[in-house]
Design a protein around this motif. Structure first.
Motif, PDB file in Angstrom:
ATOM      1  N   CYS A  84      77.668  68.701   7.356  1.00 60.68           N
ATOM      2  CA  CYS A  84      77.942  69.605   6.233  1.00 60.68           C
ATOM      3  C   CYS A  84      79.383  69.471   5.744  1.00 60.68           C
ATOM      4  O   CYS A  84      79.651  69.529   4.538  1.00 60.68           O
ATOM      5  CB  CYS A  84      77.657  71.055   6.643  1.00 60.68           C
ATOM      6  SG  CYS A  84      75.915  71.430   6.897  1.00 60.68           S
ATOM      7  N   GLN A  85      80.304  69.269   6.669  1.00 60.16           N
ATOM      8  CA  GLN A  85      81.708  69.123   6.282  1.00 60.16           C
ATOM      9  C   GLN A  85      81.934  67.844   5.473  1.00 60.16           C
ATOM     10  O   GLN A  85      82.780  67.820   4.564  1.00 60.16           O
ATOM     11  CB  GLN A  85      82.610  69.136   7.516  1.00 60.16           C
ATOM     12  CG  GLN A  85      82.664  70.449   8.266  1.00 60.16           C
ATOM     13  CD  GLN A  85      83.426  71.533   7.523  1.00 60.16           C
ATOM     14  OE1 GLN A  85      83.878  71.348   6.393  1.00 60.16           O
ATOM     15  NE2 GLN A  85      83.577  72.687   8.165  1.00 60.16           N
ATOM     16  N   THR A  86      81.204  66.771   5.769  1.00 65.86           N
ATOM     17  CA  THR A  86      81.353  65.547   4.963  1.00 65.86           C
ATOM     18  C   THR A  86      80.860  65.769   3.542  1.00 65.86           C
ATOM     19  O   THR A  86      81.375  65.151   2.600  1.00 65.86           O
ATOM     20  CB  THR A  86      80.592  64.359   5.593  1.00 65.86           C
ATOM     21  OG1 THR A  86      79.185  64.635   5.631  1.00 65.86           O
ATOM     22  CG2 THR A  86      81.106  64.051   6.988  1.00 65.86           C
ATOM     23  N   ILE A  87      79.880  66.650   3.371  1.00 68.69           N
ATOM     24  CA  ILE A  87      79.423  66.992   2.011  1.00 68.69           C
ATOM     25  C   ILE A  87      80.520  67.746   1.278  1.00 68.69           C
ATOM     26  O   ILE A  87      80.818  67.462   0.116  1.00 68.69           O
ATOM     27  CB  ILE A  87      78.134  67.826   2.076  1.00 68.69           C
ATOM     28  CG1 ILE A  87      77.008  67.035   2.740  1.00 68.69           C
ATOM     29  CG2 ILE A  87      77.719  68.276   0.675  1.00 68.69           C
ATOM     30  CD1 ILE A  87      75.767  67.861   3.032  1.00 68.69           C
ATOM     31  N   ARG A  88      81.138  68.701   1.963  1.00 69.33           N
ATOM     32  CA  ARG A  88      82.190  69.516   1.343  1.00 69.33           C
ATOM     33  C   ARG A  88      83.370  68.666   0.887  1.00 69.33           C
ATOM     34  O   ARG A  88      83.959  68.917  -0.161  1.00 69.33           O
ATOM     35  CB  ARG A  88      82.689  70.587   2.320  1.00 69.33           C
ATOM     36  CG  ARG A  88      81.707  71.714   2.573  1.00 69.33           C
ATOM     37  CD  ARG A  88      82.313  72.798   3.449  1.00 69.33           C
ATOM     38  NE  ARG A  88      83.377  73.495   2.745  1.00 69.33           N
ATOM     39  CZ  ARG A  88      84.642  73.586   3.176  1.00 69.33           C
ATOM     40  NH1 ARG A  88      84.998  73.002   4.306  1.00 69.33           N
ATOM     41  NH2 ARG A  88      85.533  74.246   2.486  1.00 69.33           N
ATOM     42  N   CYS A  89      83.740  67.658   1.665  1.00 67.77           N
ATOM     43  CA  CYS A  89      84.906  66.848   1.292  1.00 67.77           C
ATOM     44  C   CYS A  89      84.517  65.567   0.556  1.00 67.77           C
ATOM     45  O   CYS A  89      85.352  64.674   0.368  1.00 67.77           O
ATOM     46  CB  CYS A  89      85.767  66.535   2.512  1.00 67.77           C
ATOM     47  SG  CYS A  89      84.988  65.507   3.746  1.00 67.77           S
ATOM     48  N   ASN A  90      83.248  65.470   0.162  1.00 66.87           N
ATOM     49  CA  ASN A  90      82.777  64.364  -0.686  1.00 66.87           C
ATOM     50  C   ASN A  90      82.970  62.998  -0.021  1.00 66.87           C
ATOM     51  O   ASN A  90      83.331  62.018  -0.676  1.00 66.87           O
ATOM     52  CB  ASN A  90      83.500  64.404  -2.041  1.00 66.87           C
ATOM     53  CG  ASN A  90      82.757  63.624  -3.114  1.00 66.87           C
ATOM     54  OD1 ASN A  90      81.565  63.332  -2.978  1.00 66.87           O
ATOM     55  ND2 ASN A  90      83.462  63.263  -4.175  1.00 66.87           N
TER      56      ASN A  90
END
Length: 258
Positions: free
Chosen positions: A188-194
């Motif tokens: 999920c964090q990789t989605i947030r930071c693109n």
């Protein structure tokens, strides 16, 4: 009221004449505890956004309180806009949350309760909803918190190139690929930071996809949403997060796959 919370930007001081304009417009039924808040602070953006412990509000933080003096964002403008969409003359919008829901004060001197109003301003497909929140503005304020959020390890390493991130996965796959009960997972964090390459790598490594589709919708990542839907995630579970004009294309996609 709200004295202990941090707000961004300057805060113009209101005069009693300003407060009188609210009473003249809406009558003596405007709750005194809310008027005291206006005397102290002329609305504005809490930074970080405020989180409520009341279940109906705790999913989306409060990002703005309507003021009296800024054009386009005043109490009066918000009230008139609400009346154009939904005829609820006894509800005064006082704040807005991150889902675009209006938090409203009931204009009733005997029971000035708080309600939340949601209107689909893009499609008008879903019925507008008006739901009870709590019995008073004071109760709403007492439910709010503004915790100082420490940056987590997962949030930091999610921005790394996939080649570097792999070293963490190899060292402890059970930890870095799992869903997290108390915070967003690494996926999920990789989605947030693109970080698309790290997202793709984590998927191939078998990362748990819990909450990933919700985060992708909130972050308006249509490419990620398409990938997750293709892997079996359900559009119907997250379509309610696709709000606001910036997510129009995303909502259309989810509607077709719900």
């Amino acid at each position: 009221m709200l004295h202990d919370f941090r707000f961004s930007g300057p805060n113009s001081q209101l005069s009693e004449r300003d407060i009188t304009t609210v009473i003249d417009r809406f009558g003596e039924s405007v709750a005194s505890d809310y008027l005291n808040f206006l005397r102290h602070r002329n609305g504005g953006c809490p930074v970080p956004s405020l989180v409520s412990s009341i279940p109906i509000l705790n999913e989306f933080p409060i990002q703005y309180f309507y003021c009296l003096t800024e054009p386009g964002t005043t109490l009066f403008y918000a009230y008139e806009s609400l009346q154009e969409s939904l005829d609820v003359p006894d509800l005064l919008p006082i704040a807005l949350d991150m889902a675009g829901q209006q938090i409203c004060l009931q204009l009733d001197s005997s029971q000035p309760s708080i309600f939340v109003v949601y209107i689909d301003r893009i499609y008008y497909k879903d019925p507008s909803t008006v739901e009870f929140v709590c019995a008073s503005f004071s109760e709403l304020v007492n439910s709010l918190s503004q915790p100082a959020k420490a940056v987590s390890e997962l949030e930091v390493i999610a921005a790394l190139p996939w080649a570097e991130l792999q070293a963490f996965i190899v060292r402890n796959p059970g930890y870095y690929l799992a869903s997290r009960p108390d915070e967003l997972s690494l996926l999920c964090q990789t989605i947030r930071c693109n970080n698309t390459s790290a997202f793709d790598g984590l998927l191939q490594a078998g990362a748990d996809r819990e909450k990933a589709l919700m985060v992708a919708v909130i972050c308006n990542r249509l490419d990620i949403v398409r990938t997750l839907i293709g892997l079996g995630s359900r559009a119907s579970d997250v379509i309610r997060y696709a709000v606001g004009p910036d997510r129009k294309e995303l909502r259309e996609y989810l509607s077709k796959h719900a």
